[in-house]
Design a protein around this motif. Structure first.
Motif, PDB file in Angstrom:
ATOM      1  N   PRO A  19      30.861 -12.322 -12.292  1.00  0.00           N
ATOM      2  CA  PRO A  19      31.010 -13.784 -12.385  1.00  0.00           C
ATOM      3  C   PRO A  19      30.322 -14.332 -13.631  1.00  0.00           C
ATOM      4  O   PRO A  19      29.211 -13.922 -13.978  1.00  0.00           O
ATOM      5  CB  PRO A  19      30.321 -14.284 -11.109  1.00  0.00           C
ATOM      6  CG  PRO A  19      29.281 -13.232 -10.817  1.00  0.00           C
ATOM      7  CD  PRO A  19      29.886 -11.935 -11.251  1.00  0.00           C
ATOM      8  N   TYR A  20      30.995 -15.254 -14.299  1.00  0.00           N
ATOM      9  CA  TYR A  20      30.430 -15.934 -15.456  1.00  0.00           C
ATOM     10  C   TYR A  20      30.571 -17.437 -15.256  1.00  0.00           C
ATOM     11  O   TYR A  20      31.684 -17.963 -15.228  1.00  0.00           O
ATOM     12  CB  TYR A  20      31.150 -15.528 -16.745  1.00  0.00           C
ATOM     13  CG  TYR A  20      30.850 -14.129 -17.226  1.00  0.00           C
ATOM     14  CD1 TYR A  20      29.888 -13.899 -18.201  1.00  0.00           C
ATOM     15  CD2 TYR A  20      31.540 -13.032 -16.702  1.00  0.00           C
ATOM     16  CE1 TYR A  20      29.611 -12.613 -18.648  1.00  0.00           C
ATOM     17  CE2 TYR A  20      31.278 -11.746 -17.140  1.00  0.00           C
ATOM     18  CZ  TYR A  20      30.308 -11.537 -18.120  1.00  0.00           C
ATOM     19  OH  TYR A  20      30.042 -10.264 -18.558  1.00  0.00           O
ATOM     20  N   SER A  21      29.447 -18.113 -15.098  1.00  0.00           N
ATOM     21  CA  SER A  21      29.465 -19.571 -15.012  1.00  0.00           C
ATOM     22  C   SER A  21      29.504 -20.149 -16.424  1.00  0.00           C
ATOM     23  O   SER A  21      29.353 -19.423 -17.420  1.00  0.00           O
ATOM     24  CB  SER A  21      28.220 -20.075 -14.282  1.00  0.00           C
ATOM     25  OG  SER A  21      27.066 -19.854 -15.065  1.00  0.00           O
ATOM     26  N   LEU A  22      29.667 -21.460 -16.517  1.00  0.00           N
ATOM     27  CA  LEU A  22      29.618 -22.112 -17.821  1.00  0.00           C
ATOM     28  C   LEU A  22      28.271 -21.868 -18.494  1.00  0.00           C
ATOM     29  O   LEU A  22      28.198 -21.619 -19.700  1.00  0.00           O
ATOM     30  CB  LEU A  22      29.882 -23.611 -17.663  1.00  0.00           C
ATOM     31  CG  LEU A  22      31.309 -23.979 -17.238  1.00  0.00           C
ATOM     32  CD1 LEU A  22      31.382 -25.431 -16.791  1.00  0.00           C
ATOM     33  CD2 LEU A  22      32.296 -23.719 -18.385  1.00  0.00           C
ATOM     34  N   GLN A  23      27.195 -21.923 -17.720  1.00  0.00           N
ATOM     35  CA  GLN A  23      25.862 -21.627 -18.259  1.00  0.00           C
ATOM     36  C   GLN A  23      25.785 -20.188 -18.756  1.00  0.00           C
ATOM     37  O   GLN A  23      25.198 -19.905 -19.810  1.00  0.00           O
ATOM     38  CB  GLN A  23      24.787 -21.859 -17.188  1.00  0.00           C
ATOM     39  CG  GLN A  23      24.510 -23.314 -16.884  1.00  0.00           C
ATOM     40  CD  GLN A  23      23.499 -23.930 -17.840  1.00  0.00           C
ATOM     41  OE1 GLN A  23      23.370 -23.513 -18.978  1.00  0.00           O
ATOM     42  NE2 GLN A  23      22.779 -24.932 -17.365  1.00  0.00           N
ATOM     43  N   ASP A  24      26.341 -19.254 -18.003  1.00  0.00           N
ATOM     44  CA  ASP A  24      26.311 -17.842 -18.381  1.00  0.00           C
ATOM     45  C   ASP A  24      27.050 -17.613 -19.695  1.00  0.00           C
ATOM     46  O   ASP A  24      26.601 -16.843 -20.554  1.00  0.00           O
ATOM     47  CB  ASP A  24      26.946 -16.971 -17.292  1.00  0.00           C
ATOM     48  CG  ASP A  24      26.163 -16.980 -15.999  1.00  0.00           C
ATOM     49  OD1 ASP A  24      24.932 -17.175 -16.044  1.00  0.00           O
ATOM     50  OD2 ASP A  24      26.783 -16.789 -14.930  1.00  0.00           O
ATOM     51  N   ILE A  25      28.189 -18.273 -19.839  1.00  0.00           N
ATOM     52  CA  ILE A  25      28.999 -18.095 -21.042  1.00  0.00           C
ATOM     53  C   ILE A  25      28.269 -18.642 -22.265  1.00  0.00           C
ATOM     54  O   ILE A  25      28.150 -17.956 -23.289  1.00  0.00           O
ATOM     55  CB  ILE A  25      30.370 -18.786 -20.877  1.00  0.00           C
ATOM     56  CG1 ILE A  25      31.204 -18.060 -19.816  1.00  0.00           C
ATOM     57  CG2 ILE A  25      31.119 -18.810 -22.215  1.00  0.00           C
ATOM     58  CD1 ILE A  25      32.491 -18.770 -19.452  1.00  0.00           C
ATOM     59  N   GLU A  26      27.769 -19.868 -22.150  1.00  0.00           N
ATOM     60  CA  GLU A  26      27.118 -20.489 -23.305  1.00  0.00           C
ATOM     61  C   GLU A  26      25.797 -19.829 -23.652  1.00  0.00           C
ATOM     62  O   GLU A  26      25.587 -19.378 -24.792  1.00  0.00           O
ATOM     63  CB  GLU A  26      26.891 -21.979 -23.047  1.00  0.00           C
ATOM     64  CG  GLU A  26      26.206 -22.685 -24.219  1.00  0.00           C
ATOM     65  CD  GLU A  26      26.051 -24.175 -24.017  1.00  0.00           C
ATOM     66  OE1 GLU A  26      25.782 -24.882 -25.005  1.00  0.00           O
ATOM     67  OE2 GLU A  26      26.202 -24.640 -22.864  1.00  0.00           O
ATOM     68  N   ASN A  27      24.886 -19.790 -22.675  1.00  0.00           N
ATOM     69  CA  ASN A  27      23.524 -19.337 -22.964  1.00  0.00           C
ATOM     70  C   ASN A  27      23.344 -17.826 -22.830  1.00  0.00           C
ATOM     71  O   ASN A  27      22.565 -17.231 -23.571  1.00  0.00           O
ATOM     72  CB  ASN A  27      22.543 -20.056 -22.041  1.00  0.00           C
ATOM     73  CG  ASN A  27      22.595 -21.559 -22.226  1.00  0.00           C
ATOM     74  OD1 ASN A  27      22.440 -22.047 -23.334  1.00  0.00           O
ATOM     75  ND2 ASN A  27      22.827 -22.295 -21.143  1.00  0.00           N
ATOM     76  N   GLY A  28      24.073 -17.218 -21.889  1.00  0.00           N
ATOM     77  CA  GLY A  28      23.948 -15.782 -21.698  1.00  0.00           C
ATOM     78  C   GLY A  28      24.696 -14.982 -22.735  1.00  0.00           C
ATOM     79  O   GLY A  28      24.128 -14.086 -23.375  1.00  0.00           O
ATOM     80  N   VAL A  29      25.978 -15.314 -22.943  1.00  0.00           N
ATOM     81  CA  VAL A  29      26.810 -14.531 -23.855  1.00  0.00           C
ATOM     82  C   VAL A  29      26.707 -15.031 -25.290  1.00  0.00           C
ATOM     83  O   VAL A  29      26.292 -14.306 -26.191  1.00  0.00           O
ATOM     84  CB  VAL A  29      28.291 -14.555 -23.393  1.00  0.00           C
ATOM     85  CG1 VAL A  29      29.163 -13.808 -24.406  1.00  0.00           C
ATOM     86  CG2 VAL A  29      28.437 -13.927 -22.022  1.00  0.00           C
ATOM     87  N   LEU A  30      27.084 -16.290 -25.532  1.00  0.00           N
ATOM     88  CA  LEU A  30      27.261 -16.779 -26.893  1.00  0.00           C
ATOM     89  C   LEU A  30      25.952 -17.086 -27.617  1.00  0.00           C
ATOM     90  O   LEU A  30      25.899 -17.038 -28.844  1.00  0.00           O
ATOM     91  CB  LEU A  30      28.156 -18.022 -26.875  1.00  0.00           C
ATOM     92  CG  LEU A  30      29.599 -17.763 -26.402  1.00  0.00           C
ATOM     93  CD1 LEU A  30      30.351 -19.077 -26.225  1.00  0.00           C
ATOM     94  CD2 LEU A  30      30.333 -16.851 -27.383  1.00  0.00           C
ATOM     95  N   ARG A  31      24.905 -17.398 -26.871  1.00  0.00           N
ATOM     96  CA  ARG A  31      23.610 -17.664 -27.502  1.00  0.00           C
ATOM     97  C   ARG A  31      22.695 -16.426 -27.460  1.00  0.00           C
ATOM     98  O   ARG A  31      21.509 -16.526 -27.760  1.00  0.00           O
ATOM     99  CB  ARG A  31      22.920 -18.858 -26.841  1.00  0.00           C
ATOM    100  CG  ARG A  31      23.673 -20.178 -27.018  1.00  0.00           C
ATOM    101  CD  ARG A  31      22.887 -21.364 -26.465  1.00  0.00           C
ATOM    102  NE  ARG A  31      21.648 -21.557 -27.217  1.00  0.00           N
ATOM    103  CZ  ARG A  31      20.437 -21.641 -26.648  1.00  0.00           C
ATOM    104  NH1 ARG A  31      20.307 -21.529 -25.320  1.00  0.00           N
ATOM    105  NH2 ARG A  31      19.364 -21.831 -27.385  1.00  0.00           N
ATOM    106  N   GLY A  32      23.260 -15.282 -27.111  1.00  0.00           N
ATOM    107  CA  GLY A  32      22.475 -14.045 -27.127  1.00  0.00           C
ATOM    108  C   GLY A  32      21.410 -14.004 -26.062  1.00  0.00           C
ATOM    109  O   GLY A  32      20.305 -13.523 -26.300  1.00  0.00           O
ATOM    110  N   ASN A  33      21.737 -14.543 -24.865  1.00  0.00           N
ATOM    111  CA  ASN A  33      20.833 -14.538 -23.713  1.00  0.00           C
ATOM    112  C   ASN A  33      19.558 -15.338 -23.974  1.00  0.00           C
ATOM    113  O   ASN A  33      18.431 -14.853 -23.793  1.00  0.00           O
ATOM    114  CB  ASN A  33      20.466 -13.108 -23.303  1.00  0.00           C
ATOM    115  CG  ASN A  33      19.973 -13.034 -21.861  1.00  0.00           C
ATOM    116  OD1 ASN A  33      20.446 -13.776 -20.993  1.00  0.00           O
ATOM    117  ND2 ASN A  33      19.049 -12.152 -21.591  1.00  0.00           N
TER     118      ASN A  33
END
Length: 290
Positions: free
Chosen positions: A137-151
């Protein structure tokens, strides 16, 4: 979607019922790379945007989209995200894929749940709106801060989105990408315009988006008489992505601003060093098209 679409995929497990993607052979499809399914989804999203997005990309006709056949087709296609091989994608593929998916998920969630109306509902909206991608599962928070901002920690977060043993950490960018802030659209009026992005030209496209956002009054305002510089609150919330201090932040802004009087004024104030930097109020009201 027939093979003539130009996107290749391997058919497996033929079944006597049609699925959302392959109407010709009635097979389920499995995609070898994020770019394959990502490109299919991008084209579907682009088709939705061409009908239900305002010309400037700032407003969405949520009501019209909800009732459309195109939206039903898109929601069916999102079920295939669980099959995608996202780990092997390149950095460019990940950025384009996840920026497009984030923006589409925001619209999807707005249609299904309705727009958030206060701080608490926004917290729930960004943490509970999810797609299952590659089995996780990827939430909007996960996508922005986890994936695209390098966690990296997001606004109001006390820890990094992905822990050391979280399998999604393998998908996260090794280093953050500051340009994603000009492509992500959270559904508020102060956000950048909605666009779609391609892996082949992702940096060029995001730089164009950055220049357009900074030219707009939502992104940057300069008052020479008061020697003041006002930037979008995005630069305040994610300042660590743009630089370690105000000087580096403004250097980033100047480097990504298009040629013109605003850039000249900004450079003049930066050279003098007497400017006052502040951040613009963020309009959280929905970008719904009346």
């Amino acid at each position: 979607m027939s093979p003539s679409s130009g996107v290749s995929a391997r058919c497996i497990s033929c079944v006597p019922t049609s699925c959302s993607l392959c109407r010709k052979c009635f097979c389920y499809l499995i995609f070898d790379t994020a770019n394959q399914l990502g490109e299919l989804l991008r084209k579907m999203i682009l088709k939705l945007y061409s009908v239900f997005l305002s010309e400037d990309g700032k407003q969405v006709d949520y009501k019209g989209m909800k009732a459309s056949d195109e939206f039903k087709t898109y929601t069916n296609m999102t079920r295939e995200l669980i099959r995608i091989d996202i780990k092997s994608a390149s950095r460019e593929e990940k950025i384009a894929f996840f920026v497009n998916i984030y923006n589409a998920l925001v619209i999807h969630a707005n249609i299904v749940k309705g727009p958030p109306s206060n701080m608490y509902s926004r917290y729930k909206f960004f943490n509970n709106s999810k797609y299952i991608i590659g089995g996780h599962p990827y939430s909007l928070q996960d996508i922005e801060n986890g994936v695209l901002r390098g966690n990296r920690k997001g606004v109001g977060q006390f820890c990094n989105p992905f822990g050391k043993k979280d399998p999604r950490l393998e998908v996260a960018l090794v280093t953050h990408e500051p340009l994603i802030h000009f492509g992500l659209v959270c559904g508020a009026k102060s956000c950048p315009p909605i666009k779609t992005y391609t892996a082949e030209d992702i940096y060029k496209e995001l730089k164009v988006a950055a220049a357009a956002f900074l030219e707009n009054s939502d992104g940057c305002q300069i008052d020479m008489s008061n020697q003041s510089i006002q930037l979008s609150s995005i630069f305040k919330w994610y300042k660590v992505d743009f630089g370690s201090n105000d000087k580096e932040l403004l250097e980033f802004v100047a480097d990504h601003m298009g040629e013109g009087q605003k850039l000249t004024d900004l450079q003049t104030l930066m050279k003098k060093g007497t400017y006052r930097l502040s951040f613009l109020p963020y309009d959280w009201s929905t970008n719904s098209k009346a």
